[in-house]
Design a protein around this motif. Structure first.
Motif, PDB file in Angstrom:
ATOM      1  N   UNK A 164       0.865  -1.181   0.000  1.00  0.00           N
ATOM      2  CA  UNK A 164       0.000   0.000   0.000  1.00  0.00           C
ATOM      3  C   UNK A 164       0.905   1.236   0.000  1.00  0.00           C
ATOM      4  N   UNK A 204       0.580   4.185   0.643  1.00  0.00           N
ATOM      5  CA  UNK A 204       0.360   5.191   1.682  1.00  0.00           C
ATOM      6  C   UNK A 204       0.650   4.661   3.085  1.00  0.00           C
ATOM      7  N   UNK A 214       8.332   4.588   3.361  1.00  0.00           N
ATOM      8  CA  UNK A 214       7.182   4.248   2.518  1.00  0.00           C
ATOM      9  C   UNK A 214       7.651   3.367   1.355  1.00  0.00           C
ATOM     10  N   UNK A 261      -7.982   1.562   5.070  1.00  0.00           N
ATOM     11  CA  UNK A 261      -6.638   1.315   4.546  1.00  0.00           C
ATOM     12  C   UNK A 261      -6.563   1.337   3.025  1.00  0.00           C
ATOM     13  N   UNK A 321      -7.689   6.124   1.195  1.00  0.00           N
ATOM     14  CA  UNK A 321      -6.440   6.651   0.622  1.00  0.00           C
ATOM     15  C   UNK A 321      -6.452   6.642  -0.909  1.00  0.00           C
ATOM     16  N   UNK A 322      -7.020   5.585  -1.502  1.00  0.00           N
ATOM     17  CA  UNK A 322      -7.040   5.513  -2.970  1.00  0.00           C
ATOM     18  C   UNK A 322      -7.970   6.584  -3.550  1.00  0.00           C
ATOM     19  N   UNK A 350      -1.331  10.869   7.469  1.00  0.00           N
ATOM     20  CA  UNK A 350      -0.872   9.545   7.894  1.00  0.00           C
ATOM     21  C   UNK A 350      -0.796   8.552   6.749  1.00  0.00           C
ATOM     22  N   UNK A 351      -1.368   8.952   5.605  1.00  0.00           N
ATOM     23  CA  UNK A 351      -1.345   8.006   4.477  1.00  0.00           C
ATOM     24  C   UNK A 351      -0.057   8.117   3.674  1.00  0.00           C
ATOM     25  N   UNK A 352       0.789   9.095   4.035  1.00  0.00           N
ATOM     26  CA  UNK A 352       2.085   9.192   3.386  1.00  0.00           C
ATOM     27  C   UNK A 352       2.078   9.795   2.011  1.00  0.00           C
ATOM     28  N   UNK A 353       1.067  10.628   1.710  1.00  0.00           N
ATOM     29  CA  UNK A 353       1.063  11.274   0.398  1.00  0.00           C
ATOM     30  C   UNK A 353       1.218  12.762   0.548  1.00  0.00           C
TER      31      UNK A 353
END
Lengths: 193, 260
Positions: A76, A78, A113, B175, B179-180, B257-260
């Motif tokens: 994933x 993210x 990541x 999850x 996020x997508x 928190x999703x890292x984008x």
């Protein structure tokens, strides 16, 4: 012992498994080897319950008690390395994360990541996540693709020490010779040798 | 240095508005010259006149009453539109029957002229409710369309992984789906905010709820007070941009928190 008897799987007109039978020992690492397209991935997907065979039976597998490492990483983008493990581990077992990362040799990458991981590291993360699932049988589709051989062999030794059987697909001769059991396949379609 | 980054940001952001302000000033000057100083304020006022009108308006309680009431109505309509659009997107993607039933209705709402709906809703509800209802009606198809495309574009391999790894339904949503869908949510919010303001203020102009930005805009037309018309338009644009920025910041914060 896990027994597969007369498994037949077809996709449209194409038969991938044709009355295929084989046994997986109750412990240790069993390696499946064979030419590309002979049905190894399909066999793992059948054992994981993702494909239904047209005929035949699988004995010795508790439903929903298998863990499949897919041929592609399916990480994933993210989620961090650590989060990939906490996503599949129950909260009471989050303390196992460092040991799980050590098993796949990913220490120090907790907060990285997937985009920042190399191909081999991504593969090891996918493997660590799969092994974090509680299962009675681990099905690993090319777990060492992109992983350097010495590291692959070290990880394989750790897999051999697991208390549950591992069935893996590999084309790497050194991995095959280090496995406890090797099943050579021919085909397609895959038939009992 | 602590101030270097904000200063750099400011220097980067300033040239474009300064350029368009300059274009406006030159155009107003040309109109002024062409009309020989007569009636310039009726066609294209100078930026300074608009600024004076805005400053005069901002000092009154009526201005803030109109601004806050319109903001409340349109934010309410936007909220309803986003909620209904999201629910419809989930329903139409989850069930082919729901898709067959609901999609034509949403498409009709999207294609029909907003003025028709304004007049119909005015007949069905009180005039004070029209802007929020119209904003919601215009926003719903945009959110539905974006989220439906987002849901359909989710990598099926990730969904298979979620099933195979025994993720609960909630875990799948948190999850994988959210996020997508984040880029689609951002696009939907950006488009929807502008649309909510446009349609909401248009409804206010036609229905004259009290107090409202649209009512003030209508009166500027009535009294031919063009600098004030420009000032109210600027206020509407500024409010739309602030609301959009605020919503985008919320989504960005939520997705950190999703890292984008």
């Amino acid at each position: 012992m896990i027994r597969c008897r007369d498994l037949t799987v077809s996709f449209g007109d194409r038969t991938v498994l044709d009355r295929f039978s084989f046994d997986v020992p109750a412990a240790g690492v069993t390696a499946l080897s064979g030419p590309s397209g002979c049905g190894k991935t399909t066999l793992l997907r059948v054992l994981a319950g993702l494909e239904k065979p047209r005929s035949g039976a699988v004995e010795g597998i508790v439903p929903r008690q298998t863990a499949l490492l897919f041929q592609d990483d399916r990480l994933l983008p993210w989620r961090t390395v650590e989060q990939h493990l906490t996503d599949v581990l129950p909260k009471s077992r989050w303390g196992e994360v460092p040991a799980r990362l050590a098993l796949a040799e990913l220490e120090g990458e907790e907060h990285t990541f997937p985009a920042a991981l190399s191909g081999g590291m991504g593969r090891r993360l996918a493997l660590a996540r799969c092994l974090a699932l509680e299962a009675g049988l681990y099905l690993l589709d090319e777990p060492f693709a992109g992983v350097d051989l010495p590291r692959a062999l070290r990880i394989l030794e750790r897999l051999k020490a697991l208390p549950v059987p591992v069935l893996l697909v590999s084309h790497e001769p050194a991995v095959l010779s280090a496995a406890d059991t090797v099943i050579e396949l021919d085909g397609p379609p895959l038939r009992t040798c | 240095m602590g101030w270097a980054k904000p200063l750099k940001k400011l220097l980067y952001a300033l040239p474009a508005p300064a350029f368009w302000l300059g274009v406006w000033q030159v155009c107003a000057f040309l109109v002024d010259r062409r009309l020989g100083g007569r009636g310039n304020e009726l066609l294209l006022p100078y930026p300074a006149s608009v600024w004076s009108a805005l400053a005069a308006m901002a000092g009154t309680g009526e201005f803030w009453g109109a601004v806050l009431t319109s903001l409340g109505r349109i934010a309410l309509g936007l909220g309803w539109g986003v909620t209904i659009g999201a629910v419809l997107a989930v329903l139409t993607c989850a069930s082919p029957w729901a898709d067959r039933l609901l999609s034509p209705a949403v498409r009709v709402v999207r294609a029909a002229p907003v003025a028709s709906f304004i007049l119909l809703v005015l007949l069905w509800t009180g005039r004070n409710r029209v802007p929020a209802v119209i904003a919601a009606m215009m926003v719903t198809p945009v959110v539905w369309d974006n989220l439906s495309r987002g849901i359909q574009a989710i990598d099926p391999r990730l969904l298979e992984l979620a099933r195979c790894y025994r993720f609960s339904r909630w875990k799948q949503v948190v999850l994988i789906y959210l996020p997508a869908l984040r880029p689609y949510i951002l696009t939907a919010l950006t488009t929807a905010t502008g649309l909510a303001w446009k349609s909401g203020v248009a409804a206010e102009v036609l229905c004259l709820p009290e107090p409202s930005l649209g009512q003030r805009i209508y009166y500027t037309k009535y009294y031919l007070d063009i600098p004030e018309l420009f000032a109210w338009t600027a206020v509407t644009v500024a409010l739309s941009m602030v609301l959009e920025r605020l919503l985008r910041a919320c989504v960005a914060r939520w997705g950190r928190g999703w890292g984008r």
